[in-house]
Enzyme design. Structure first.
Site, PDB file in Angstrom:
ATOM      1  N   CYS A  43       0.824  -1.211   0.000  1.00 38.96           N
ATOM      2  CA  CYS A  43       0.000   0.000   0.000  1.00 38.96           C
ATOM      3  C   CYS A  43       0.858   1.261   0.000  1.00 38.96           C
ATOM      4  O   CYS A  43       0.677   2.141  -0.836  1.00 38.96           O
ATOM      5  CB  CYS A  43      -0.939  -0.006   1.209  1.00 38.96           C
ATOM      6  SG  CYS A  43      -1.818   1.547   1.416  1.00 38.96           S
ATOM      7  N   CYS A  48      -1.294   1.649  -3.215  1.00 36.75           N
ATOM      8  CA  CYS A  48      -2.322   2.697  -3.065  1.00 36.75           C
ATOM      9  C   CYS A  48      -1.759   4.113  -3.000  1.00 36.75           C
ATOM     10  O   CYS A  48      -2.259   5.016  -3.682  1.00 36.75           O
ATOM     11  CB  CYS A  48      -3.125   2.464  -1.783  1.00 36.75           C
ATOM     12  SG  CYS A  48      -3.458   0.753  -1.402  1.00 36.75           S
ATOM     13  N   LYS A  51       0.283   5.314  -6.097  1.00 35.37           N
ATOM     14  CA  LYS A  51      -0.708   5.315  -7.191  1.00 35.37           C
ATOM     15  C   LYS A  51      -1.573   6.567  -7.128  1.00 35.37           C
ATOM     16  O   LYS A  51      -1.778   7.249  -8.117  1.00 35.37           O
ATOM     17  CB  LYS A  51      -1.550   4.045  -7.091  1.00 35.37           C
ATOM     18  CG  LYS A  51      -2.627   3.850  -8.126  1.00 35.37           C
ATOM     19  CD  LYS A  51      -3.956   4.478  -7.820  1.00 35.37           C
ATOM     20  CE  LYS A  51      -4.547   4.179  -6.478  1.00 35.37           C
ATOM     21  NZ  LYS A  51      -5.058   2.861  -6.287  1.00 35.37           N
ATOM     22  N   TYR A 180      -8.712  -3.432 -11.216  1.00 35.43           N
ATOM     23  CA  TYR A 180      -8.360  -2.157 -10.581  1.00 35.43           C
ATOM     24  C   TYR A 180      -7.068  -1.566 -11.172  1.00 35.43           C
ATOM     25  O   TYR A 180      -7.038  -0.403 -11.570  1.00 35.43           O
ATOM     26  CB  TYR A 180      -8.049  -2.378  -9.101  1.00 35.43           C
ATOM     27  CG  TYR A 180      -9.194  -2.566  -8.156  1.00 35.43           C
ATOM     28  CD1 TYR A 180      -9.642  -1.512  -7.365  1.00 35.43           C
ATOM     29  CD2 TYR A 180      -9.798  -3.805  -7.988  1.00 35.43           C
ATOM     30  CE1 TYR A 180     -10.659  -1.686  -6.437  1.00 35.43           C
ATOM     31  CE2 TYR A 180     -10.815  -3.990  -7.063  1.00 35.43           C
ATOM     32  CZ  TYR A 180     -11.246  -2.926  -6.286  1.00 35.43           C
ATOM     33  OH  TYR A 180     -12.244  -3.098  -5.374  1.00 35.43           O
ATOM     34  N   GLU A 184      -6.776   1.770 -13.477  1.00 38.85           N
ATOM     35  CA  GLU A 184      -6.205   2.977 -12.858  1.00 38.85           C
ATOM     36  C   GLU A 184      -4.962   3.443 -13.619  1.00 38.85           C
ATOM     37  O   GLU A 184      -4.797   4.645 -13.887  1.00 38.85           O
ATOM     38  CB  GLU A 184      -5.855   2.688 -11.394  1.00 38.85           C
ATOM     39  CG  GLU A 184      -7.100   2.518 -10.537  1.00 38.85           C
ATOM     40  CD  GLU A 184      -6.818   2.218  -9.062  1.00 38.85           C
ATOM     41  OE1 GLU A 184      -7.731   2.379  -8.250  1.00 38.85           O
ATOM     42  OE2 GLU A 184      -5.681   1.817  -8.727  1.00 38.85           O
ATOM     43  N   HIS A 439     -26.777  21.612  -0.939  1.00 39.44           N
ATOM     44  CA  HIS A 439     -26.924  22.226  -2.253  1.00 39.44           C
ATOM     45  C   HIS A 439     -26.005  23.432  -2.429  1.00 39.44           C
ATOM     46  O   HIS A 439     -25.856  24.197  -1.499  1.00 39.44           O
ATOM     47  CB  HIS A 439     -28.384  22.670  -2.428  1.00 39.44           C
ATOM     48  CG  HIS A 439     -28.666  23.223  -3.773  1.00 39.44           C
ATOM     49  ND1 HIS A 439     -28.785  22.434  -4.893  1.00 39.44           N
ATOM     50  CD2 HIS A 439     -28.822  24.507  -4.182  1.00 39.44           C
ATOM     51  CE1 HIS A 439     -29.019  23.206  -5.936  1.00 39.44           C
ATOM     52  NE2 HIS A 439     -29.039  24.468  -5.542  1.00 39.44           N
ATOM     53  N   GLU A 444     -26.027  15.546  -3.673  1.00 37.19           N
ATOM     54  CA  GLU A 444     -27.442  15.748  -3.305  1.00 37.19           C
ATOM     55  C   GLU A 444     -28.368  14.837  -4.110  1.00 37.19           C
ATOM     56  O   GLU A 444     -29.472  14.518  -3.684  1.00 37.19           O
ATOM     57  CB  GLU A 444     -27.861  17.211  -3.446  1.00 37.19           C
ATOM     58  CG  GLU A 444     -27.899  17.756  -4.851  1.00 37.19           C
ATOM     59  CD  GLU A 444     -28.249  19.243  -4.872  1.00 37.19           C
ATOM     60  OE1 GLU A 444     -29.301  19.616  -4.360  1.00 37.19           O
ATOM     61  OE2 GLU A 444     -27.440  20.030  -5.408  1.00 37.19           O
TER      62      GLU A 444
HETATM   63  P1  NDP Z   1      -7.922  -7.660 -10.334  1.00 36.31           P
HETATM   64  O1  NDP Z   1      -8.313  -8.942  -9.746  1.00 36.31           O
HETATM   65  O2  NDP Z   1      -8.679  -6.431 -10.019  1.00 36.31           O
HETATM   66  O3  NDP Z   1      -7.924  -7.802 -11.915  1.00 36.31           O
HETATM   67  C1  NDP Z   1      -7.164  -8.772 -12.576  1.00 36.31           C
HETATM   68  C2  NDP Z   1      -7.482  -8.682 -14.045  1.00 36.31           C
HETATM   69  O4  NDP Z   1      -6.639  -9.570 -14.763  1.00 36.31           O
HETATM   70  C3  NDP Z   1      -8.919  -9.083 -14.345  1.00 36.31           C
HETATM   71  O5  NDP Z   1      -9.416  -8.217 -15.317  1.00 36.31           O
HETATM   72  C4  NDP Z   1      -8.767 -10.498 -14.868  1.00 36.31           C
HETATM   73  O6  NDP Z   1      -9.756 -10.854 -15.798  1.00 36.31           O
HETATM   74  C5  NDP Z   1      -7.434 -10.399 -15.585  1.00 36.31           C
HETATM   75  N1  NDP Z   1      -6.732 -11.679 -15.710  1.00 36.31           N
HETATM   76  C6  NDP Z   1      -6.381 -12.520 -14.725  1.00 36.31           C
HETATM   77  N2  NDP Z   1      -5.710 -13.580 -15.219  1.00 36.31           N
HETATM   78  C7  NDP Z   1      -5.631 -13.387 -16.557  1.00 36.31           C
HETATM   79  C8  NDP Z   1      -5.070 -14.121 -17.623  1.00 36.31           C
HETATM   80  N3  NDP Z   1      -4.444 -15.274 -17.403  1.00 36.31           N
HETATM   81  N4  NDP Z   1      -5.171 -13.632 -18.879  1.00 36.31           N
HETATM   82  C9  NDP Z   1      -5.803 -12.457 -19.111  1.00 36.31           C
HETATM   83  N5  NDP Z   1      -6.363 -11.718 -18.134  1.00 36.31           N
HETATM   84  C10 NDP Z   1      -6.286 -12.178 -16.874  1.00 36.31           C
HETATM   85  O7  NDP Z   1      -6.373  -7.521 -10.020  1.00 36.31           O
HETATM   86  P2  NDP Z   1      -5.360  -6.308 -10.113  1.00 36.31           P
HETATM   87  O8  NDP Z   1      -4.062  -6.916 -10.497  1.00 36.31           O
HETATM   88  O9  NDP Z   1      -5.899  -5.211 -10.951  1.00 36.31           O
HETATM   89  O10 NDP Z   1      -5.307  -5.804  -8.619  1.00 36.31           O
HETATM   90  C11 NDP Z   1      -5.028  -6.726  -7.561  1.00 36.31           C
HETATM   91  C12 NDP Z   1      -5.834  -6.407  -6.343  1.00 36.31           C
HETATM   92  O11 NDP Z   1      -5.320  -5.261  -5.734  1.00 36.31           O
HETATM   93  C13 NDP Z   1      -7.283  -6.080  -6.641  1.00 36.31           C
HETATM   94  O12 NDP Z   1      -8.086  -7.233  -6.605  1.00 36.31           O
HETATM   95  C14 NDP Z   1      -7.672  -5.121  -5.564  1.00 36.31           C
HETATM   96  O13 NDP Z   1      -8.252  -5.837  -4.530  1.00 36.31           O
HETATM   97  C15 NDP Z   1      -6.354  -4.502  -5.139  1.00 36.31           C
HETATM   98  N6  NDP Z   1      -6.293  -3.113  -5.621  1.00 36.31           N
HETATM   99  C16 NDP Z   1      -7.161  -2.218  -5.100  1.00 36.31           C
HETATM  100  C17 NDP Z   1      -7.139  -0.916  -5.517  1.00 36.31           C
HETATM  101  C18 NDP Z   1      -8.108   0.055  -4.952  1.00 36.31           C
HETATM  102  O14 NDP Z   1      -8.660  -0.209  -3.898  1.00 36.31           O
HETATM  103  N7  NDP Z   1      -8.372   1.166  -5.623  1.00 36.31           N
HETATM  104  C19 NDP Z   1      -6.187  -0.447  -6.526  1.00 36.31           C
HETATM  105  C20 NDP Z   1      -5.333  -1.488  -7.031  1.00 36.31           C
HETATM  106  C21 NDP Z   1      -5.395  -2.765  -6.577  1.00 36.31           C
HETATM  107  P3  NDP Z   1     -11.226 -11.348 -15.333  1.00 36.31           P
HETATM  108  O15 NDP Z   1     -11.917 -10.135 -14.828  1.00 36.31           O
HETATM  109  O16 NDP Z   1     -11.803 -11.869 -16.590  1.00 36.31           O
HETATM  110  O17 NDP Z   1     -11.009 -12.404 -14.307  1.00 36.31           O
END
Ligand code: NDP
Length: 462
Positions: A43, A48, A51, A180, A184, A439, A444
């Site tokens: 984080c 976080c 980022k 995510y 982002e 407002h 709102e």
């Molecule tokens: P996420 O789980 O959000 O997304 C992973 C993405 O990768 C999904 O779109 C998934 O597709 C895709 N994917 C996974 N495996 C493959 C593959 N073999 N081939 C192609 N696509 C694939 O993970 P992130 O890496 O973005 O982030 C990790 C975690 O970190 C998040 O789950 C979140 O909890 C946390 N995070 C939170 C943030 C916040 O609170 N703002 C910011 C950044 C991270 P599909 O959807 O089809 O499964």
């Protein structure tokens, strides 16, 4: 526990580990905490916090464009990536210092070393080549980006880890993933002037979010000029003679870019931890398997945060840490509450969401009402920006309970935090209606959507 060197040994100095170590030490427990890289964890060090600083940096391009409508002339702007990186690094170092100070002030013993289990009560301090024992062990080692080792050419790609330290800002980038991090960073790079393409395997980005958020964000990102290619994946990545990269896609296209970034989920950090020696069970995704109280298969070993692969969010790890301390050291068994967690995606426009999506609510309830407003936020009127804001409440028809709230637009994350309170408390749409509006504000709308936009009964819109 007096036979051991410590009452508690924490492996991992991220958000969860530091909170647990600090609280236990402040109670007078003998605590040691080992971290192999930098205190603060994902984080603070490479997640976080940096980022969000990048998000702020990337928003200035639109702020400059919008200023004209308000009478300002902003000319001659330029962006310097090394300045951003240096200032971000300074802030991260400051925060890391605060994490350490918190631990020291509470009386925890800090070890700058990797730590591995030798058995259920013994931990090896790798950098010092010695072992210590502890009555309780807490594993809070977090996770790391999935390197996607099966992808030919994955070694040419970066992940979010490297994105925070690139020497130069690429002119173009292709990002794989639709979660995510992919979303982002696509907005961050685009806002900084990088030609950006997002490649996602599914039909729409941000699976598990409400469909209106997903399609609304997709449209807004494309309108800004971010290319989004769905239903496709990388087949292979090749380095060209000029140093750039070719991304060969499963749809037959080849795209060239300066950088290719993988944001394909995160993997729990369990490798080489000695879990098998201690008898700690792991699951299919290499996560540590825990019970409702974060206890592993070994009685005196607990695990919290991303390494358990429950909900990979910083506040969740911190909450799990506090429950662990209550359970183990305060004799108040407390199981973490993972229900109704508000979350934000710091995309542009931002997403803030809490509770059930429309689709999930339909599956669980016979009849629901949807209240939805889509409008141009006031700040975009003079600027001329066409981007819309969307707010949506999902309400159970019979009980009038607000089941979910979904917002796309400026400050959506801030609003989701506040909305999490009434929704967690089980308040009804009537409570929202009785609440006076602030407002003029965008929020709102949340208390002035008196008539449902539509109802869904037995899965059918009526
Ligand atoms: P996420 O789980 O959000 O997304 C992973 C993405 O990768 C999904 O779109 C998934 O597709 C895709 N994917 C996974 N495996 C493959 C593959 N073999 N081939 C192609 N696509 C694939 O993970 P992130 O890496 O973005 O982030 C990790 C975690 O970190 C998040 O789950 C979140 O909890 C946390 N995070 C939170 C943030 C916040 O609170 N703002 C910011 C950044 C991270 P599909 O959807 O089809 O499964």
């Amino acid at each position: 526990m007096p036979d051991h060197d410590y009452d508690l040994f924490v492996i991992g100095g991220g958000s969860g580990g530091v909170r647990a170590g600090r609280l236990a030490a402040a109670m007078g427990k003998r605590v040691a905490i080992a971290e192999e890289y930098r205190f603060g964890g994902t984080c603070v060090i490479r997640g976080c916090v940096p980022k969000k600083l990048f998000v702020y940096a990337s928003q200035f391009s639109e702020h400059f464009e919008d200023a004209g409508g308000y009478g300002w002339s902003v000319s001659g702007t330029s962006f310097d990536w090394p300045t951003l990186i240096a200032n971000k690094d300074r802030e991260i170092a400051r925060l890391e210092g605060l994490y350490r100070k918190g631990l020291e002030n509470a009386g925890a013993y800090i070890l700058e070393s990797r730590a591995e289990l030798v058995d259920a009560h013994t931990v090896r301090i790798v950098a010092e080549d010695r072992s210590v024992t502890a009555g309780m062990i807490l594993i809070a080692t977090g996770g790391r980006p999935n390197p996607h080792a099966a992808l030919p050419g994955h070694e040419h790609c970066i992940t979010s880890n490297e994105a925070f330290h690139l020497e130069t800002l690429p002119k173009s980038i292709i990002i794989a993933g639709g979660g995510y991090i992919a979303v982002e960073f696509a907005n961050i790079f685009h806002g900084l002037g990088v030609d950006t393409t997002l490649v996602y395997r599914g039909k729409e980005i941000l699976q598990r979010f409400d469909m209106d958020l997903r399609s609304g964000l997709h449209e807004a990102m494309e309108a800004k000029g971010i290319r989004i290619l769905c239903h496709t994946i990388f087949d292979r990545i090749e380095r060209r003679a000029d140093g750039r990269l070719d991304a060969h896609l499963s749809n037959g296209d080849t795209l060239a870019a300066d950088q290719v970034m993988l944001a394909l989920g995160r993997t729990p950090n369990t490798e080489g931890l000695g879990l098998d020696r201690a008898g700690v069970e792991t699951g299919k995704a290499d996560e540590i398997v825990v019970d409702d109280y974060s206890r592993t298969s070994v009685d005196n070993i607990y695990a919290i945060g991303d390494v358990t692969n429950r909900v990979q969010l910083t506040p969740v790890a911190i909450h799990e840490a506090m429950c662990f301390v209550d359970t183990v050291f305060r004799d108040r068994p407390t199981s973490p509450d993972h229900d109704c967690i508000a979350t934000a995606v710091f995309s542009q426009p931002e997403i803030g969401t809490v509770g059930l999506t429309e689709d999930d609510a339909c599956k669980r309830h016979r009849e629901i009402e949807i209240y939805r407003a889509s409008f141009r936020p006031m700040r975009h009127t003079l600027s001329g920006r066409q981007e819309k804001m969307m707010m949506k409440l999902v309400v159970e028809a019979a009980s009038r309970k607000v089941l979910g709230a979904h917002i796309l637009g400026p400050d959506a994350g801030e609003m989701a935090q506040i909305l999490a309170i009434p929704i967690k408390a089980g308040l009804t749409k009537d409570d929202f209606d009785r609440t006076m509006a602030v407002h003029p504000s965008a929020a709102e709308e949340l208390v002035t959507m008196y008539q449902p936009s539509y109802r869904v009964k037995d899965g059918e819109r009526v």
